[in-house]
Design a protein around this motif. Sequence first.
Motif, PDB file in Angstrom:
ATOM      1  N   ARG A  37       0.841  -1.197   0.000  1.00 33.44           N
ATOM      2  CA  ARG A  37       0.000   0.000   0.000  1.00 33.44           C
ATOM      3  C   ARG A  37       0.879   1.251   0.000  1.00 33.44           C
ATOM      4  O   ARG A  37       1.827   1.349   0.795  1.00 33.44           O
ATOM      5  CB  ARG A  37      -0.916  -0.005   1.215  1.00 33.44           C
ATOM      6  N   VAL A  38       0.527   2.180  -0.861  1.00 32.96           N
ATOM      7  CA  VAL A  38       1.299   3.418  -1.004  1.00 32.96           C
ATOM      8  C   VAL A  38       0.344   4.599  -1.096  1.00 32.96           C
ATOM      9  O   VAL A  38      -0.652   4.539  -1.816  1.00 32.96           O
ATOM     10  CB  VAL A  38       2.206   3.384  -2.253  1.00 32.96           C
ATOM     11  N   VAL A  39       0.635   5.656  -0.351  1.00 37.71           N
ATOM     12  CA  VAL A  39      -0.138   6.905  -0.416  1.00 37.71           C
ATOM     13  C   VAL A  39       0.746   7.980  -1.030  1.00 37.71           C
ATOM     14  O   VAL A  39       1.911   8.140  -0.640  1.00 37.71           O
ATOM     15  CB  VAL A  39      -0.612   7.357   0.978  1.00 37.71           C
ATOM     16  N   HIS A  40       0.187   8.715  -1.981  1.00 32.17           N
ATOM     17  CA  HIS A  40       0.882   9.851  -2.578  1.00 32.17           C
ATOM     18  C   HIS A  40       0.064  11.107  -2.273  1.00 32.17           C
ATOM     19  O   HIS A  40      -1.047  11.269  -2.806  1.00 32.17           O
ATOM     20  CB  HIS A  40       1.015   9.684  -4.095  1.00 32.17           C
ATOM     21  N   LEU A  41       0.565  11.965  -1.403  1.00 30.71           N
ATOM     22  CA  LEU A  41      -0.112  13.225  -1.102  1.00 30.71           C
ATOM     23  C   LEU A  41       0.456  14.293  -2.027  1.00 30.71           C
ATOM     24  O   LEU A  41       1.603  14.728  -1.889  1.00 30.71           O
ATOM     25  CB  LEU A  41       0.108  13.621   0.364  1.00 30.71           C
ATOM     26  N   VAL A  42      -0.357  14.721  -2.979  1.00 25.32           N
ATOM     27  CA  VAL A  42       0.069  15.708  -3.978  1.00 25.32           C
ATOM     28  C   VAL A  42      -0.545  17.047  -3.579  1.00 25.32           C
ATOM     29  O   VAL A  42      -1.759  17.245  -3.674  1.00 25.32           O
ATOM     30  CB  VAL A  42      -0.382  15.299  -5.394  1.00 25.32           C
ATOM     31  N   SER A  43       0.291  17.985  -3.130  1.00 30.20           N
ATOM     32  CA  SER A  43      -0.212  19.211  -2.531  1.00 30.20           C
ATOM     33  C   SER A  43       0.795  20.341  -2.713  1.00 30.20           C
ATOM     34  O   SER A  43       1.924  20.124  -3.152  1.00 30.20           O
ATOM     35  CB  SER A  43      -0.489  18.977  -1.041  1.00 30.20           C
ATOM     36  N   ASP A  44       0.361  21.565  -2.330  1.00 30.95           N
ATOM     37  CA  ASP A  44       1.287  22.696  -2.360  1.00 30.95           C
ATOM     38  C   ASP A  44       2.011  22.869  -1.032  1.00 30.95           C
ATOM     39  O   ASP A  44       2.808  23.790  -0.880  1.00 30.95           O
ATOM     40  CB  ASP A  44       0.561  23.988  -2.740  1.00 30.95           C
ATOM     41  N   MET A  45       1.720  22.020  -0.062  1.00 30.24           N
ATOM     42  CA  MET A  45       2.442  21.955   1.208  1.00 30.24           C
ATOM     43  C   MET A  45       2.598  23.331   1.859  1.00 30.24           C
ATOM     44  O   MET A  45       3.693  23.826   2.093  1.00 30.24           O
ATOM     45  CB  MET A  45       3.828  21.327   1.002  1.00 30.24           C
ATOM     46  N   ARG A  46       1.457  23.952   2.177  1.00 33.54           N
ATOM     47  CA  ARG A  46       1.502  25.282   2.783  1.00 33.54           C
ATOM     48  C   ARG A  46       1.730  25.193   4.288  1.00 33.54           C
ATOM     49  O   ARG A  46       1.198  24.319   4.976  1.00 33.54           O
ATOM     50  CB  ARG A  46       0.214  26.044   2.495  1.00 33.54           C
ATOM     51  N   SER A  47       2.510  26.123   4.788  1.00 33.72           N
ATOM     52  CA  SER A  47       2.873  26.129   6.203  1.00 33.72           C
ATOM     53  C   SER A  47       1.657  26.277   7.104  1.00 33.72           C
ATOM     54  O   SER A  47       1.600  25.680   8.179  1.00 33.72           O
ATOM     55  CB  SER A  47       3.870  27.259   6.471  1.00 33.72           C
ATOM     56  N   ALA A  48       0.672  27.096   6.678  1.00 29.80           N
ATOM     57  CA  ALA A  48      -0.506  27.325   7.520  1.00 29.80           C
ATOM     58  C   ALA A  48      -1.221  26.018   7.848  1.00 29.80           C
ATOM     59  O   ALA A  48      -1.621  25.783   8.987  1.00 29.80           O
ATOM     60  CB  ALA A  48      -1.461  28.295   6.825  1.00 29.80           C
ATOM     61  N   ASP A  49      -1.388  25.149   6.847  1.00 26.54           N
ATOM     62  CA  ASP A  49      -2.064  23.873   7.068  1.00 26.54           C
ATOM     63  C   ASP A  49      -1.261  22.962   7.973  1.00 26.54           C
ATOM     64  O   ASP A  49      -1.795  22.341   8.899  1.00 26.54           O
ATOM     65  CB  ASP A  49      -2.306  23.169   5.728  1.00 26.54           C
ATOM     66  N   TRP A  50       0.042  22.869   7.708  1.00 23.41           N
ATOM     67  CA  TRP A  50       0.872  21.922   8.442  1.00 23.41           C
ATOM     68  C   TRP A  50       1.175  22.397   9.850  1.00 23.41           C
ATOM     69  O   TRP A  50       1.467  21.584  10.734  1.00 23.41           O
ATOM     70  CB  TRP A  50       2.161  21.655   7.665  1.00 23.41           C
ATOM     71  N   THR A  51       1.094  23.690  10.096  1.00 20.74           N
ATOM     72  CA  THR A  51       1.299  24.212  11.448  1.00 20.74           C
ATOM     73  C   THR A  51       0.027  24.065  12.269  1.00 20.74           C
ATOM     74  O   THR A  51       0.058  23.604  13.413  1.00 20.74           O
ATOM     75  CB  THR A  51       1.719  25.689  11.391  1.00 20.74           C
ATOM     76  N   ARG A  52      -1.092  24.444  11.677  1.00 23.93           N
ATOM     77  CA  ARG A  52      -2.372  24.409  12.396  1.00 23.93           C
ATOM     78  C   ARG A  52      -2.785  22.989  12.743  1.00 23.93           C
ATOM     79  O   ARG A  52      -3.315  22.727  13.824  1.00 23.93           O
ATOM     80  CB  ARG A  52      -3.455  25.082  11.536  1.00 23.93           C
ATOM     81  N   ASP A  53      -2.538  22.046  11.836  1.00 25.13           N
ATOM     82  CA  ASP A  53      -2.976  20.664  12.042  1.00 25.13           C
ATOM     83  C   ASP A  53      -1.805  19.716  12.318  1.00 25.13           C
ATOM     84  O   ASP A  53      -1.892  18.522  12.011  1.00 25.13           O
ATOM     85  CB  ASP A  53      -3.741  20.174  10.805  1.00 25.13           C
ATOM     86  N   ALA A  54      -0.718  20.258  12.866  1.00 22.69           N
ATOM     87  CA  ALA A  54       0.512  19.469  13.005  1.00 22.69           C
ATOM     88  C   ALA A  54       0.288  18.164  13.766  1.00 22.69           C
ATOM     89  O   ALA A  54       0.691  17.080  13.313  1.00 22.69           O
ATOM     90  CB  ALA A  54       1.593  20.307  13.684  1.00 22.69           C
ATOM     91  N   GLU A  55      -0.364  18.240  14.913  1.00 23.81           N
ATOM     92  CA  GLU A  55      -0.560  17.037  15.723  1.00 23.81           C
ATOM     93  C   GLU A  55      -1.435  16.013  14.996  1.00 23.81           C
ATOM     94  O   GLU A  55      -1.148  14.812  15.024  1.00 23.81           O
ATOM     95  CB  GLU A  55      -1.176  17.414  17.062  1.00 23.81           C
ATOM     96  N   ALA A  56      -2.484  16.488  14.365  1.00 23.05           N
ATOM     97  CA  ALA A  56      -3.397  15.574  13.670  1.00 23.05           C
ATOM     98  C   ALA A  56      -2.704  14.929  12.466  1.00 23.05           C
ATOM     99  O   ALA A  56      -2.916  13.746  12.174  1.00 23.05           O
ATOM    100  CB  ALA A  56      -4.650  16.325  13.224  1.00 23.05           C
TER     101      ALA A  56
END
Length: 965
Positions: A213-232
């Motif tokens: 099984r392989v997941v490919h997350l294709v995104s613009d990787m914005r800091s706001a998303d990854w900071t706000r939802d870091a734990e999740a």
Amino acid sequence: MMSFFLNPWVMAAGLGLAATPVIIHLINRIRFRRVQWAAMEFLLKAQKKMRRKKILEQLLLLLLRVLLVVLAGLLLARFLGSDPSASKETRPVLHVVVLDDTPSMGDTGAAAAGGKDAFARAKSMVTDKLLPAVAKASTPQTLRLVRMSDGADLLNPSANPDRAADAITTQGIEAVKAALAAEKPSPLHASVVPGLKRARELFAGLKGNETARVVHLVSDMRSADWTRDAEAITQAVKELTDEGVKVHLIDVAAPGRKVDRKSPAYSDNVGIVELKPRNRVTAYEKEVEFDIRVRNYGSTDLKDVRADVFVNGATNHFVNVRFDTLPGGQEATQTFTVTFNSTQGATTGTREDPLGRFNVVTALLDNTGSDAIAADNVRHAVVEVKEKLSVLLVTRPPDEDKPTSKDGDSFSLRLLFEETKLSGTEVVSGTAADLDKRDLRDFSSIYLVNIPALTASQVANLERYVKVDGGGVGVFLGPNVGVENYNNLAYRKGDGFLPFPLPPEPTPPLTKEQKKKRDDTLAKRILLRDAAAKSHPALRGIYESKAGADKDTAIKVELSFMITSIDQHWPVARIGKWREDRSIQELYCLPNDQAISEFEARVKKLTEAIKAKYGEAKFEKYRGTVDAILGRMRELAGDPENPPLTELAREADKLLSDQISEGDASEALLREFWSQPEMSEAKSLAQALRDSSRFGDPLYVARKYGSGRVAVFTIPVSAPWTNWPLGPGLAGWVAVMTELQKYLSGGSTDENRSIGSPLDLPFELGRYEPEVAWSFLTYDAATVEKGNQKLPPIRDPVPGQPGKKVVLDSKDGAMHLNFGDSKRPGVYLFGLTRLKRDTDPASAPSKKPEYHAAVFNFDTEHEGDLKRVHTDDFARTAKGAEEVHSLEDDAWLGVLEQKPTDLSSGRWIYLLILCVLIFEQAMAVRLSYHNRPDEVEMFAPSAAAAMAGRTVVPTEGAEPAAPPT
């Protein structure tokens, strides 16, 4: 053995060729004919003495040459290692591509984007690179393509749970291209977390460990998303990797990530964060103030950013919104006013078009520079415009209220609504019993004037009207108010609508001497409790010019406070729960009327605290000024004539000099004095003394209560308690009451709702038919050229088509309108059918339509910031995932192709060949029959002399001849 190589026959040939250096060496030994040469004897003598050393060196050279051939063979044969299958996946593989389609993927701002937005690059990455690489794998490969905004499988639009994953073949890739062709960025914000969880759900149907099984997350990787939802995100990635899932992070934003730049560049963007009306409900021809908040998310300062305002799609030429400077990374707020009349494009509801009462105000940014996202430059608000606003004036019965007498409880309020700016308001008179009989939702505000008592049902109706329906209630406390009733029902230990508990009794009337002393004192008799109160919605129209206040309004109001008389009031104590409630704010208070002698001890304590600290030389320049003020304060506090306490407060103000600016040179000196760290404790004492000597009991308190608002005055609106409404302070009364009515009638707080968020509106249980009709209205700014005077409306359903339906839910003792279909920015209109109650008047209709509106906008706060994740943050937030890949990075795709890893894919084999080659060449030069001169001199001196050009050959034991000169 052959399975250890990709090209085994090349290796076999290489092993054969490894004997080549040995064969060449042997051939070279037999192809020469020995010829005796006298001169050579001298050299042979030297060679014989070094024979063993030379043989070892020659063998080493021979081995190096054999090793070079073997290494070249291994390289060309592509040696796979001791376990050839270790680097190759032998199981079928299910790939889940989570495709980010949130609005930020519409980013077109970067020059490196080549005219494409991030979403177009994401689609290209999937169809042109990722899937072709996967298709080359030797094991079966299948695909699920998940859209991140809603979790839908794009290859399974019918959401059939029995449908197998699509095979990744050439034909399958074409099907993916077809599925993605019509896709574009969604207007909905979505977190990365649901996308990862959706991928995990799709893997749940696989049995055992038979499928990789392989997941490919294709995104613009914005800091706001990854900071706000870091734990999740960390937890979601951990859940996947713990189950053996490989997680690939693919960054498609431009420019691509570089190894030497871990904080990648990002695009500039500016957007409207909020467009908020001060009043959601207004009367025709009345003004409504709007706040527009704009944020510059980029790093470049912007100049002259403008916002065009449209009312129902038509440009409003009466409004000019301009931000002269908008620095990078900052936001700014402007206030503008719209008058809702036909000149400015406003409409009211009619029998044929009852929804015409909802007026849509649209703001559109212009001159935004290199703006990456256009969707956040538009924002909508909605205001309900009625012909007139209805006010319910609740008083005692007419024979007690005396509404036509100047001394009557409600006379001044009625006069206010009839003869001032509030003349467009329709006043409905009633008693406390009407709080049970009438439908309170018909009124924009309700005033309780000197009401002795309320029943539990009346209090419950009022609280539902304020808390749930977003209404406004004004309370004027008079001599007939029942303390126990109000405290037990209306206050209820802080849970009721009344913000504070009442004291046992009001203050006694002022004596003649007290009145004369007050009249002889030149001081304000109503005080602004705090400077922050000027920006409160109930007062900002008086004090803030940006909120539409005339520049002289505040001056006139404050001057009127010097000639207003308040002889009695309810002395509410500033203690208890209400002082800690942030929803409650004291706006105006009375001056302190205590005897000044009661402050003598506090003045002495302050004096001692200051003198204990200012003995140092650096305080020399302050002592004269400070001592003079302290001396006057001691004189006032000890004066047997008992002067007004306001004089002591005025001296304390001069001492602190933090709230006055009269141009006196001592003010700057005193501010510098109090900035010294040694004075911090004394400063706190001075501030407490100043406030307690200045401020008396609360006069005007406002609070937010649920969706609505409550305002309470601790005085009535009639004599003999006060002359404010009809006396010389009338100008201040009219201004304060005008703003009070705007505050109370503004409707519920207009939430800054984002599209995609749920709407939950509560209604009285059993009062409405369960079926609700809804429709959508917006004005399209995206397809209109700049400078266009009209925005085209978009309606769904279009006029003439049947409306859409939603059913009210019944829970928690109420009916709820739960609406979750807000996928487009604009206004959602709801039509309910209200049923007649037993307590309604007999003339009331059995059914009555009722309309509500809710506005949803683009989520600028979540999607406007295009700053990208620092590369090092991925290792912490997405621990266990593969390294983040960029669009330009193709090396990792070989893993998906299931190419076995061999020696040629590593660097060390080439380095080893280079080292061996260098060593071989060095040995070859060394052993090429070119002895060093010192070696020939040592072992064959005669040969050395001959080679040096000398003719004398020494005999054994003879001294060598001197060289010729």
